[in-house]
Scaffold this active site. Structure first.
Site, PDB file in Angstrom:
ATOM      1  N   GLY A 194      -1.769  10.087  -3.860  1.00  0.00           N
ATOM      2  CA  GLY A 194      -2.972  10.274  -4.712  1.00  0.00           C
ATOM      3  C   GLY A 194      -3.733  11.339  -4.532  1.00  0.00           C
ATOM      4  O   GLY A 194      -3.294  12.481  -3.555  1.00  0.00           O
ATOM      5  N   ILE A 196      -6.616  11.752  -2.626  1.00  0.00           N
ATOM      6  CA  ILE A 196      -7.139  11.878  -1.328  1.00  0.00           C
ATOM      7  C   ILE A 196      -5.952  12.429  -0.458  1.00  0.00           C
ATOM      8  O   ILE A 196      -6.168  13.228   0.467  1.00  0.00           O
ATOM      9  CB  ILE A 196      -7.606  10.264  -1.038  1.00  0.00           C
ATOM     10  CG1 ILE A 196      -8.819  10.089  -1.516  1.00  0.00           C
ATOM     11  CG2 ILE A 196      -7.833  10.563   0.397  1.00  0.00           C
ATOM     12  CD1 ILE A 196      -9.410   8.608  -1.372  1.00  0.00           C
ATOM     13  N   SER A 216       4.400   6.218  -3.962  1.00  0.00           N
ATOM     14  CA  SER A 216       4.857   4.933  -4.730  1.00  0.00           C
ATOM     15  C   SER A 216       6.077   5.252  -5.636  1.00  0.00           C
ATOM     16  O   SER A 216       6.454   6.511  -5.610  1.00  0.00           O
ATOM     17  CB  SER A 216       3.792   4.478  -5.824  1.00  0.00           C
ATOM     18  OG  SER A 216       3.597   5.526  -6.933  1.00  0.00           O
ATOM     19  N   THR A 276      -8.011   5.237   6.470  1.00  0.00           N
ATOM     20  CA  THR A 276      -9.299   5.184   5.616  1.00  0.00           C
ATOM     21  C   THR A 276      -9.192   4.525   4.222  1.00  0.00           C
ATOM     22  O   THR A 276      -9.754   4.722   3.370  1.00  0.00           O
ATOM     23  CB  THR A 276      -9.407   6.606   5.525  1.00  0.00           C
ATOM     24  OG1 THR A 276      -8.659   7.276   4.880  1.00  0.00           O
ATOM     25  CG2 THR A 276     -10.057   7.195   6.906  1.00  0.00           C
ATOM     26  N   ARG A 278      -7.495   0.510   2.730  1.00  0.00           N
ATOM     27  CA  ARG A 278      -8.038  -0.859   2.746  1.00  0.00           C
ATOM     28  C   ARG A 278      -7.499  -1.418   4.087  1.00  0.00           C
ATOM     29  O   ARG A 278      -6.327  -1.129   4.665  1.00  0.00           O
ATOM     30  CB  ARG A 278      -7.781  -1.316   1.436  1.00  0.00           C
ATOM     31  CG  ARG A 278      -8.413  -0.786   0.240  1.00  0.00           C
ATOM     32  CD  ARG A 278     -10.094  -1.205   0.130  1.00  0.00           C
ATOM     33  NE  ARG A 278     -10.608  -0.988  -0.743  1.00  0.00           N
ATOM     34  CZ  ARG A 278     -11.320   0.168  -1.362  1.00  0.00           C
ATOM     35  NH1 ARG A 278     -11.619   1.233  -0.333  1.00  0.00           N
ATOM     36  NH2 ARG A 278     -11.974   0.548  -2.183  1.00  0.00           N
ATOM     37  N   GLU A 309     -16.661  -7.026   6.786  1.00  0.00           N
ATOM     38  CA  GLU A 309     -17.486  -5.877   7.002  1.00  0.00           C
ATOM     39  C   GLU A 309     -18.686  -6.148   6.772  1.00  0.00           C
ATOM     40  O   GLU A 309     -19.129  -7.409   6.607  1.00  0.00           O
ATOM     41  CB  GLU A 309     -17.053  -4.570   5.953  1.00  0.00           C
ATOM     42  CG  GLU A 309     -15.692  -4.087   6.327  1.00  0.00           C
ATOM     43  CD  GLU A 309     -15.204  -3.067   5.543  1.00  0.00           C
ATOM     44  OE1 GLU A 309     -14.272  -2.226   5.786  1.00  0.00           O
ATOM     45  OE2 GLU A 309     -16.019  -2.770   4.368  1.00  0.00           O
ATOM     46  N   HIS A 328     -16.781   2.243   7.398  1.00  0.00           N
ATOM     47  CA  HIS A 328     -16.365   2.251   6.165  1.00  0.00           C
ATOM     48  C   HIS A 328     -17.201   3.462   5.285  1.00  0.00           C
ATOM     49  O   HIS A 328     -17.891   3.065   4.313  1.00  0.00           O
ATOM     50  CB  HIS A 328     -16.519   0.842   5.356  1.00  0.00           C
ATOM     51  CG  HIS A 328     -15.545   0.941   3.960  1.00  0.00           C
ATOM     52  ND1 HIS A 328     -14.944  -0.310   3.512  1.00  0.00           N
ATOM     53  CD2 HIS A 328     -15.216   2.106   3.135  1.00  0.00           C
ATOM     54  CE1 HIS A 328     -14.418  -0.066   2.618  1.00  0.00           C
ATOM     55  NE2 HIS A 328     -14.501   1.276   1.912  1.00  0.00           N
ATOM     56  N   ALA A 329     -17.258   4.390   6.028  1.00  0.00           N
ATOM     57  CA  ALA A 329     -18.033   5.495   5.695  1.00  0.00           C
ATOM     58  C   ALA A 329     -17.416   6.872   5.020  1.00  0.00           C
ATOM     59  O   ALA A 329     -18.076   7.749   4.808  1.00  0.00           O
ATOM     60  CB  ALA A 329     -18.929   5.995   6.919  1.00  0.00           C
ATOM     61  N   ALA A 330     -16.019   6.515   4.999  1.00  0.00           N
ATOM     62  CA  ALA A 330     -15.194   7.915   4.382  1.00  0.00           C
ATOM     63  C   ALA A 330     -15.982   8.688   3.284  1.00  0.00           C
ATOM     64  O   ALA A 330     -15.975   9.651   2.867  1.00  0.00           O
ATOM     65  CB  ALA A 330     -13.826   7.589   4.400  1.00  0.00           C
TER      66      ALA A 330
END
Length: 372
Positions: A194, A196, A216, A276, A278, A309, A328-330
């Protein structure tokens, strides 16, 4: 009667945009004919809270707790037409059923999240109950890609652990494992194809790394043309053939447990894994145990996502000396969050009947730029 064409419409803002962006966002929602009710639970700045309270109706509740979220969406029978959030709130079947109950004056018809994912939303229930879901895929791609590369470099070069050793006064520990690997000349494998992943490919290529990509089934040879990397057929081929593996797939039924103990054993000794995406995609316990065995699987890892989290955070990886952890700050840069907010406002404008005009551009104080 309520619906997309009835005014006034009530909007529950579970968590507004961060900082000064909140004021511009709320004014833009109001310009769409929505009446925001703002949850202040995650607004830490007292001055900002006061400014929001001066202009908008406010509430204060924990949006991550399902019973509290459902109760506030019901609002003692008033209900809401729309919901906006940033975080992964539990928009479950039960919450959606309560938010769309026929007895409410306003029934939920739109739920928007200023982020790419909606894995904490029950999309099947939303469809059945007539609630549209809107998100902002790609808005944080640059931000996530940046932190991904930073975590890759930290895992390869040991920046954070060497800094910790020096703060403890241990030069010897700080220079362990030198010399290190590097991105230059490394083969980087991307799980996912995708926005990212494509950004990460471009950034790592700038370090003279070779890039492999396993996407995919939609990532066909035709779609791979022009991609800054080589398409590989299988995850096993990518895991076995790369020095660095970075995960960039959404949380779906197909990706749960995509990388577990068996897959980690395919990775090269001395390799690095970065997640980064899930937590459900890479099994935490399996990664923890793999990192403790230098002869089986990755040598280092860096992880930004976890099974548990928030205030109740817990993870085996937090105590693993071979893993860099990040909260979880990306995607949490000011630029990315501003972009997500603006895109979501556009989605709300389209849904509620202003696709051509959209919300007016505003500065951080909420004033229209056209009038300044």
């Amino acid at each position: 009667m309520t619906g997309p064409h009835c005014l006034p419409r009530r909007l529950l803002v579970v968590d507004p945009a961060p900082g000064e962006q909140a004021l511009a966002e709320l004014n833009a929602f109001a310009a769409l004919g929505l009446e925001p009710v703002v949850n202040l639970r995650r607004v830490a700045d007292a001055a900002l809270r006061a400014r929001i309270e001066a202009s908008w109706e406010t509430v204060d509740f924990d949006g991550f707790r399902e019973p509290e979220l459902a109760a506030h969406l019901e609002a003692e029978g008033h209900g809401y037409d729309a919901l906006k959030c940033r975080a992964g709130i539990p928009l479950t079947r039960t919450v959606l059923e309560r938010a769309t109950h026929p007895g409410l004056r306003h029934r939920l018809v739109l739920a928007g999240r200023a982020a790419a994912g909606s894995d904490t939303f029950d999309r099947a229930a939303a469809t059945r109950l007539g609630v549209a879901i809107r998100t902002t895929p790609g808005a944080n791609a640059a931000a996530v890609a940046e932190l991904t590369v930073a975590l890759v470099l930290d895992a390869l070069r040991g920046v954070s652990r060497r800094a910790a050793a020096l703060r403890e006064g241990s030069w010897g520990a700080a220079v362990e494992d030198l010399p290190t690997g590097s991105l230059a000349g490394a083969r980087v494998g991307l799980v996912g194809s995708g926005a990212i992943a494509r950004r990460v490919a471009g950034l790592t290529r700038a370090f003279d790394a070779e890039v492999w990509v396993c996407g995919s089934p939609r990532f066909t040879p035709e779609r791979a043309v022009g991609w800054p990397g080589r398409r590989v057929e299988s995850l096993a081929e990518l895991l076995a053939g790369c020095d660095v593996v970075s995960v960039h797939v959404p949380a779906t039924a197909e990706t749960v447990g995509l990388i577990g103990a068996a897959e980690l054993r395919l990775m090269r000794p001395g390799s690095v894994l970065v997640n980064t995406s899930r937590a459900s995609v890479v099994r935490e316990e399996a990664l923890h145990h793999a990192l403790l065995d230098p002869n089986r699987g990755p040598w280092r890892a860096a992880v930004d996502v976890f099974d548990t989290e928030g205030p109740r955070f817990s993870s085996l990886l937090a105590g693993n000396p071979h893993c860099t952890v990040s909260p979880h700050a990306a995607g949490m840069t000011r630029a990315a969050m501003r972009e997500a907010s603006q895109r979501l406002l556009g989605e709300f404008a389209s849904f509620f009947g202003r696709p051509e005009e959209g919300p007016p551009a505003t500065d951080p104080e909420g004033r229209s730029r056209q009038s300044s």
